[in-house]
Enzyme design. Sequence first.
Site, PDB file in Angstrom:
ATOM      1  N   CYS A 382      -1.622 -31.749  18.910  1.00  0.00           N
ATOM      2  CA  CYS A 382      -1.237 -32.752  18.019  1.00  0.00           C
ATOM      3  C   CYS A 382      -1.149 -33.929  18.592  1.00  0.00           C
ATOM      4  CB  CYS A 382      -0.137 -32.445  17.043  1.00  0.00           C
ATOM      5  SG  CYS A 382      -0.122 -30.862  16.139  1.00  0.00           S
ATOM      6  N   GLY A 386      -1.248 -40.564  21.600  1.00  0.00           N
ATOM      7  CA  GLY A 386      -1.858 -40.253  22.905  1.00  0.00           C
ATOM      8  C   GLY A 386      -0.949 -40.515  24.014  1.00  0.00           C
ATOM      9  N   GLY A 387       0.453 -40.847  23.732  1.00  0.00           N
ATOM     10  CA  GLY A 387       1.389 -41.010  24.774  1.00  0.00           C
ATOM     11  C   GLY A 387       1.606 -40.011  25.667  1.00  0.00           C
ATOM     12  N   GLU A 407      -6.943 -34.005  17.732  1.00  0.00           N
ATOM     13  CA  GLU A 407      -6.158 -34.946  16.769  1.00  0.00           C
ATOM     14  C   GLU A 407      -6.589 -34.893  15.264  1.00  0.00           C
ATOM     15  OE1 GLU A 407      -3.990 -36.920  14.178  1.00  0.00           O
ATOM     16  OE2 GLU A 407      -3.087 -36.367  16.341  1.00  0.00           O
ATOM     17  N   ASP A 433      -8.607 -30.245  13.185  1.00  0.00           N
ATOM     18  CA  ASP A 433      -7.335 -29.700  12.373  1.00  0.00           C
ATOM     19  C   ASP A 433      -6.899 -28.418  13.252  1.00  0.00           C
ATOM     20  OD1 ASP A 433      -5.365 -28.497  10.756  1.00  0.00           O
ATOM     21  OD2 ASP A 433      -6.865 -28.621   9.005  1.00  0.00           O
ATOM     22  N   ASP A 450       3.142 -31.006  19.169  1.00  0.00           N
ATOM     23  CA  ASP A 450       4.059 -32.188  18.710  1.00  0.00           C
ATOM     24  C   ASP A 450       3.839 -32.230  17.451  1.00  0.00           C
ATOM     25  OD1 ASP A 450       6.376 -33.956  18.382  1.00  0.00           O
ATOM     26  OD2 ASP A 450       5.498 -35.099  19.903  1.00  0.00           O
ATOM     27  N   CYS A 503       9.887 -34.463  16.631  1.00  0.00           N
ATOM     28  CA  CYS A 503      10.836 -35.731  16.771  1.00  0.00           C
ATOM     29  C   CYS A 503      11.992 -35.656  15.436  1.00  0.00           C
ATOM     30  CB  CYS A 503      10.169 -36.920  16.996  1.00  0.00           C
ATOM     31  SG  CYS A 503      10.984 -38.238  17.578  1.00  0.00           S
TER      32      CYS A 503
END
Length: 566
Positions: A382, A386-387, A407, A433, A450, A503
């Site tokens: 996921c 892009g970090g 992604e 996906d 993530d 998160c």
Amino acid sequence: MSDTSRRPHKPGKPYRRPKKDPVRVLAFDALRAVDERDAYANLVLPPLLRKAREKGDFDGRDAALATELVYGTLRRQGTYDAIIAACVDRPLREVDPPVLDVLSLGVHQLLGTRIPTHAAVSASVELARVVLGDGRAKFVNAVLRKVAQDDLDGWIQRVAPPYDDDPEEHLAVVHSHPRWVVSALWDSLGGGRAGIEALLEADNERPEVTLVARPGRATTEELLGEEAAVAGRWSPYAVRLAEQFLGRGPPGPRDQGHLGPLVVGLQQRLDPRASAPERVPQRGDDPPRMRVHDGEMLLGIVVVRLTQGPVHTRGDDRVVRPLPPQRPVHQLGGERGVPPVEVALLPRLAQQRRQHEVGVRVALALANAPLDGPDAKWLDGCAGPGGKAALLGALAAERGAMLLASEKQPHRAGLVAKALHGNPGPYQVIAADGTRPPWRAGSFDRVLVDVPCTGLGALRRRPEARWRRRPEDLDGFAPLQRELLRNAIDSVRVGGVVGYATCSPHLAETRAVVDDVVKHGAEVELIDARPLLGGVSELGEGPDVQLWPHVHGTDAMYLALMRRVG
């Protein structure tokens, strides 16, 4: 024929047109975009600030004030709504949203800033005249004068129920969170009143700006040689921007003194990968295109060393900083009474990707988890925006491994490709996906997912999310999170490692997901993640890890590591 767009002129009182205040108009426009389009302030505000700078309407202090007005109003919206409700004679749902935005901006200036009372009221009324008209401006004036009769602590005592009568509603009003969010965070955190109050207070603080030094491009030692950088707390790859460089950019066209016209051109169309501007800017150049991220930092950081002076920028000299003597500079000025100055970019900082330090540690924990067998293929399942993928790609390259960054959304996959551009090792970015992966099962040695979530752990950075999310959103995310984790486990070979991250600290998005997937047949063993976050304190009983804003100064991110055993 009457002209309703003009106020009637009264003899003896000359007509005064409403004065357009570009800072408050911009803040109002940003709030309307958040409300009307479900936009996020961190995406809406930068282009608005950039456009204002291009027009010459803004300088650095104006940008800082606009940013504070937008983020401060959004963070304290719940508290301000309760106060406004006590000052109007109708339910808030019957107040037009644009009027409520102007009122909220005014209340924040009165109760959340050091702007003098008369200035806060008059500026808000003038804003109302410009964007709403005279009639509604009178309503705004009446409400704000009532608000101005007390300070924030006094209003909270009046509008918040006593803690002993209703603890959750008291905390919701005092700390500006929806009641259901307070309840969910309290359940996740456990403990008594002190812990939940500290967490809610931390959610209302401005987050730090952190950059990641990607291996092969820069070292933290090199970045810490820049005066704008200080060491990160928890990661060997993270640096933070020093406080004096936040909330303000280089002087703009409207800055007083002689510094602005000289420095302003240095930002024009600066490529973050470049080490210097294409040309030395000249006096009279057009205003620059400012590269602003989240409304709080500049990717092209400018520092100035005076060779003769002093030079003041509207009474604020925080951007006038000494340069290391060895740094190459551009010599500007020195004619027509303009003091000569030396200007330099901080290219290494400009080259780094903005990445929250906890995200750096999550990627690093996956990369350092013990592995049985080969270590050649990694997957970020996921990857947008892009970090973490950028750091994973650099770490993989150091070990001779390749990274596949996947992604689902094509436009976010484009952001991932941009973040990985120039990676020193092999990588590939695809739009796919993760619940229906195009790769074969068991293809990877390390996998990170993530997953999409409510984002309740990032309320410092996205304050509007607390008002946008609903409890029923959890039901929508739950099946997706479980399916992504199942497919991540299927994608890793036996002996390989999977990292599940969110998160959000909500139990329904963290331990409940992991426990449910493991319970229903996933052949994995949990890995104790705490040793892989060495130096980070208060990580709980394990084996998974939950980080907290009030404890670690990070987003409330969750990480579980597991090894496939069958």
